[in-house]
Design a protein around this motif. Structure first.
Motif, PDB file in Angstrom:
ATOM      1  N   ASP A  67       9.464 111.755 -36.969  1.00  0.00           N
ATOM      2  CA  ASP A  67       9.827 110.405 -37.395  1.00  0.00           C
ATOM      3  C   ASP A  67       8.969 109.386 -36.643  1.00  0.00           C
ATOM      4  O   ASP A  67       8.702 109.533 -35.452  1.00  0.00           O
ATOM      5  CB  ASP A  67      11.301 110.124 -37.103  1.00  0.00           C
ATOM      6  N   PRO A  68       8.569 108.330 -37.338  1.00  0.00           N
ATOM      7  CA  PRO A  68       7.800 107.301 -36.631  1.00  0.00           C
ATOM      8  C   PRO A  68       8.701 106.562 -35.643  1.00  0.00           C
ATOM      9  O   PRO A  68       9.895 106.403 -35.853  1.00  0.00           O
ATOM     10  CB  PRO A  68       7.344 106.363 -37.744  1.00  0.00           C
ATOM     11  N   SER A  69       8.124 106.120 -34.560  1.00  0.00           N
ATOM     12  CA  SER A  69       8.931 105.407 -33.569  1.00  0.00           C
ATOM     13  C   SER A  69       9.261 104.018 -34.126  1.00  0.00           C
ATOM     14  O   SER A  69       8.418 103.343 -34.692  1.00  0.00           O
ATOM     15  CB  SER A  69       8.155 105.277 -32.255  1.00  0.00           C
ATOM     16  N   PRO A  70      10.511 103.588 -33.986  1.00  0.00           N
ATOM     17  CA  PRO A  70      10.907 102.304 -34.540  1.00  0.00           C
ATOM     18  C   PRO A  70      10.281 101.147 -33.755  1.00  0.00           C
ATOM     19  O   PRO A  70      10.058 101.248 -32.554  1.00  0.00           O
ATOM     20  CB  PRO A  70      12.427 102.301 -34.404  1.00  0.00           C
ATOM     21  N   SER A  71       9.990 100.080 -34.467  1.00  0.00           N
ATOM     22  CA  SER A  71       9.419  98.899 -33.793  1.00  0.00           C
ATOM     23  C   SER A  71      10.570  97.985 -33.391  1.00  0.00           C
ATOM     24  O   SER A  71      10.845  96.985 -34.053  1.00  0.00           O
ATOM     25  CB  SER A  71       8.457  98.195 -34.735  1.00  0.00           C
ATOM     26  N   VAL A  72      11.234  98.315 -32.306  1.00  0.00           N
ATOM     27  CA  VAL A  72      12.376  97.564 -31.828  1.00  0.00           C
ATOM     28  C   VAL A  72      12.010  96.992 -30.458  1.00  0.00           C
ATOM     29  O   VAL A  72      11.568  97.708 -29.563  1.00  0.00           O
ATOM     30  CB  VAL A  72      13.617  98.455 -31.705  1.00  0.00           C
ATOM     31  N   ALA A  73      12.194  95.702 -30.307  1.00  0.00           N
ATOM     32  CA  ALA A  73      11.926  95.055 -29.029  1.00  0.00           C
ATOM     33  C   ALA A  73      13.151  95.213 -28.131  1.00  0.00           C
ATOM     34  O   ALA A  73      14.292  95.052 -28.580  1.00  0.00           O
ATOM     35  CB  ALA A  73      11.605  93.590 -29.225  1.00  0.00           C
ATOM     36  N   THR A  74      12.924  95.546 -26.883  1.00  0.00           N
ATOM     37  CA  THR A  74      14.032  95.719 -25.941  1.00  0.00           C
ATOM     38  C   THR A  74      13.886  94.739 -24.794  1.00  0.00           C
ATOM     39  O   THR A  74      12.778  94.299 -24.463  1.00  0.00           O
ATOM     40  CB  THR A  74      14.075  97.146 -25.370  1.00  0.00           C
ATOM     41  N   ALA A  75      14.999  94.382 -24.218  1.00  0.00           N
ATOM     42  CA  ALA A  75      15.004  93.477 -23.062  1.00  0.00           C
ATOM     43  C   ALA A  75      16.157  93.893 -22.165  1.00  0.00           C
ATOM     44  O   ALA A  75      17.186  94.401 -22.654  1.00  0.00           O
ATOM     45  CB  ALA A  75      15.180  92.034 -23.515  1.00  0.00           C
ATOM     46  N   PRO A  76      16.032  93.713 -20.863  1.00  0.00           N
ATOM     47  CA  PRO A  76      17.133  94.073 -19.974  1.00  0.00           C
ATOM     48  C   PRO A  76      18.321  93.137 -20.205  1.00  0.00           C
ATOM     49  O   PRO A  76      18.170  91.982 -20.598  1.00  0.00           O
ATOM     50  CB  PRO A  76      16.556  93.900 -18.589  1.00  0.00           C
ATOM     51  N   LEU A  77      19.501  93.682 -19.982  1.00  0.00           N
ATOM     52  CA  LEU A  77      20.712  92.896 -20.136  1.00  0.00           C
ATOM     53  C   LEU A  77      20.832  91.887 -18.992  1.00  0.00           C
ATOM     54  O   LEU A  77      20.558  92.201 -17.838  1.00  0.00           O
ATOM     55  CB  LEU A  77      21.950  93.796 -20.146  1.00  0.00           C
ATOM     56  N   GLY A  78      21.231  90.683 -19.346  1.00  0.00           N
ATOM     57  CA  GLY A  78      21.445  89.671 -18.311  1.00  0.00           C
ATOM     58  C   GLY A  78      22.726  89.965 -17.562  1.00  0.00           C
ATOM     59  O   GLY A  78      23.715  90.405 -18.098  1.00  0.00           O
ATOM     60  N   GLY A  79      22.721  89.695 -16.292  1.00  0.00           N
ATOM     61  CA  GLY A  79      23.935  90.063 -15.584  1.00  0.00           C
ATOM     62  C   GLY A  79      24.191  89.251 -14.448  1.00  0.00           C
ATOM     63  O   GLY A  79      24.456  88.800 -13.562  1.00  0.00           O
TER      64      GLY A  79
END
Length: 79
Positions: A67-79
């Protein structure tokens, strides 16, 4: 004891063969499936196909490849 088991298995195989070959009548799924489906369509001539764009084609999974890797942007959770 073993003779009875062999006799039961032989009988079960003969019954399964008779059912699978149609000796006891046609199978329920042997008839036409949804014979009135085409008759119930509303304006089938209105259906049109269109070619997909290159962007849409890139999203299609090719059988036999990972499967192709999804183009999803990730960011760390604010805490």
């Amino acid at each position: 004891m073993l003779r009875w088991l062999i006799a039961i298995l032989l009988l079960a195989n003969m019954i399964a063969f008779a059912l699978a070959s149609g000796m006891l009548g046609p199978l329920p799924a042997a008839g036409p499936l949804e014979s009135n489906h085409i008759e119930r369509q509303i304006h089938p001539e209105w259906l049109k196909t269109k070619p997909i764009t290159e962007a849409q084609a890139a999203e299609q999974v090719i059988v036999g490849q990972p499967d192709p890797s999804p183009s999803v942007a990730t960011a760390p959770l604010g805490g």
